[in-house]
Structure formats: structure tokens, C-alpha cells
Scaffold this motif. Sequence first.
Motif, PDB file in Angstrom:
ATOM      1  N   ILE A   1       0.804  -1.220   0.000  1.00  0.00           N
ATOM      2  CA  ILE A   1       0.000   0.000   0.000  1.00  0.00           C
ATOM      3  C   ILE A   1       0.844   1.281   0.000  1.00  0.00           C
ATOM      4  CG2 ILE A   1      -0.350   0.233   2.491  1.00  0.00           C
ATOM      5  CD1 ILE A   1      -3.354   0.805   1.671  1.00  0.00           C
ATOM      6  N   ALA A   2       1.993   1.265   0.633  1.00  0.00           N
ATOM      7  CA  ALA A   2       2.819   2.481   0.711  1.00  0.00           C
ATOM      8  C   ALA A   2       3.308   2.922  -0.664  1.00  0.00           C
ATOM      9  CB  ALA A   2       4.009   2.254   1.632  1.00  0.00           C
ATOM     10  N   ASP A   3       3.584   1.975  -1.546  1.00  0.00           N
ATOM     11  CA  ASP A   3       4.096   2.296  -2.876  1.00  0.00           C
ATOM     12  C   ASP A   3       3.027   2.239  -3.965  1.00  0.00           C
ATOM     13  OD1 ASP A   3       6.712   2.566  -1.890  1.00  0.00           O
ATOM     14  OD2 ASP A   3       7.013   0.393  -2.007  1.00  0.00           O
ATOM     15  N   HIS A   4       1.808   1.891  -3.588  1.00  0.00           N
ATOM     16  CA  HIS A   4       0.733   1.738  -4.567  1.00  0.00           C
ATOM     17  C   HIS A   4       0.130   3.106  -4.896  1.00  0.00           C
ATOM     18  CE1 HIS A   4      -1.692  -1.303  -6.574  1.00  0.00           C
ATOM     19  NE2 HIS A   4      -2.720  -0.494  -6.435  1.00  0.00           N
ATOM     20  N   PRO A   5      -0.075   3.407  -6.173  1.00  0.00           N
ATOM     21  CA  PRO A   5      -0.660   4.702  -6.534  1.00  0.00           C
ATOM     22  C   PRO A   5      -2.064   4.883  -5.948  1.00  0.00           C
ATOM     23  CG  PRO A   5       0.176   3.562  -8.486  1.00  0.00           C
ATOM     24  CD  PRO A   5       0.238   2.598  -7.341  1.00  0.00           C
ATOM     25  N   ALA A   6      -2.334   6.042  -5.400  1.00  0.00           N
ATOM     26  CA  ALA A   6      -3.622   6.318  -4.761  1.00  0.00           C
ATOM     27  C   ALA A   6      -4.786   6.128  -5.729  1.00  0.00           C
ATOM     28  CB  ALA A   6      -3.639   7.724  -4.184  1.00  0.00           C
ATOM     29  N   ARG A   7      -4.597   6.463  -6.984  1.00  0.00           N
ATOM     30  CA  ARG A   7      -5.695   6.351  -7.946  1.00  0.00           C
ATOM     31  C   ARG A   7      -6.021   4.892  -8.291  1.00  0.00           C
ATOM     32  NH1 ARG A   7      -1.210   7.662 -10.746  1.00  0.00           N
ATOM     33  NH2 ARG A   7      -0.716   6.411 -12.579  1.00  0.00           N
ATOM     34  N   ARG A   8      -5.159   3.963  -7.851  1.00  0.00           N
ATOM     35  CA  ARG A   8      -5.377   2.543  -8.128  1.00  0.00           C
ATOM     36  C   ARG A   8      -5.620   1.728  -6.854  1.00  0.00           C
ATOM     37  NH1 ARG A   8      -0.243   1.034 -11.153  1.00  0.00           N
ATOM     38  NH2 ARG A   8      -0.985  -1.022 -10.567  1.00  0.00           N
ATOM     39  N   LEU A   9      -6.025   2.389  -5.769  1.00  0.00           N
ATOM     40  CA  LEU A   9      -6.258   1.671  -4.516  1.00  0.00           C
ATOM     41  C   LEU A   9      -7.365   0.633  -4.632  1.00  0.00           C
ATOM     42  CD1 LEU A   9      -5.786   4.337  -1.720  1.00  0.00           C
ATOM     43  CD2 LEU A   9      -4.309   2.426  -2.319  1.00  0.00           C
ATOM     44  N   GLY A  10      -8.278   0.848  -5.552  1.00  0.00           N
ATOM     45  CA  GLY A  10      -9.357  -0.123  -5.772  1.00  0.00           C
ATOM     46  C   GLY A  10      -8.840  -1.510  -6.104  1.00  0.00           C
ATOM     47  N   GLU A  11      -7.647  -1.602  -6.669  1.00  0.00           N
ATOM     48  CA  GLU A  11      -7.038  -2.888  -6.992  1.00  0.00           C
ATOM     49  C   GLU A  11      -6.747  -3.706  -5.746  1.00  0.00           C
ATOM     50  OE1 GLU A  11      -3.518  -1.900  -9.147  1.00  0.00           O
ATOM     51  OE2 GLU A  11      -4.635  -1.104 -10.860  1.00  0.00           O
TER      52      GLU A  11
END
Length: 50
Positions: A24-34
Motif C-alpha cells: 500500500i505504501a508504494d501503490h498509486p492512490a488512484r489505483r487503490l481499488g485494486e
Amino acid sequence: TLIETAKLNGLDTEAYLRDVLTRIADHPARRLGELLPWNWAPLTDLAQAA
């Protein structure tokens, strides 16, 4: 809750939480749904699909 939703989606809750918390720390905010239980795939599954 997130845990109950993961269970309802047939996920190993411990594996799900461990994977999401490490990504989650490196995951793009716009793709949190993934990372939501109904969309989630373990990182190893994603690497095999590529």
C-alpha cells in the motif's frame, strides 16, 4: 469489515492483509481499488499474468 469482506471473497485473510500492507505504501492512490478484496490478486499471480 475488511476482514469479513476478504473472507466472503474466499481469500486467505492473513495472506491478503500481509500483501496489502506491504504494497500500500508504494501503490498509486488512484489505483487503490485494486487492493480491495474483490479485486485483489497476490503479487505473485500478477507477475505470472504479465
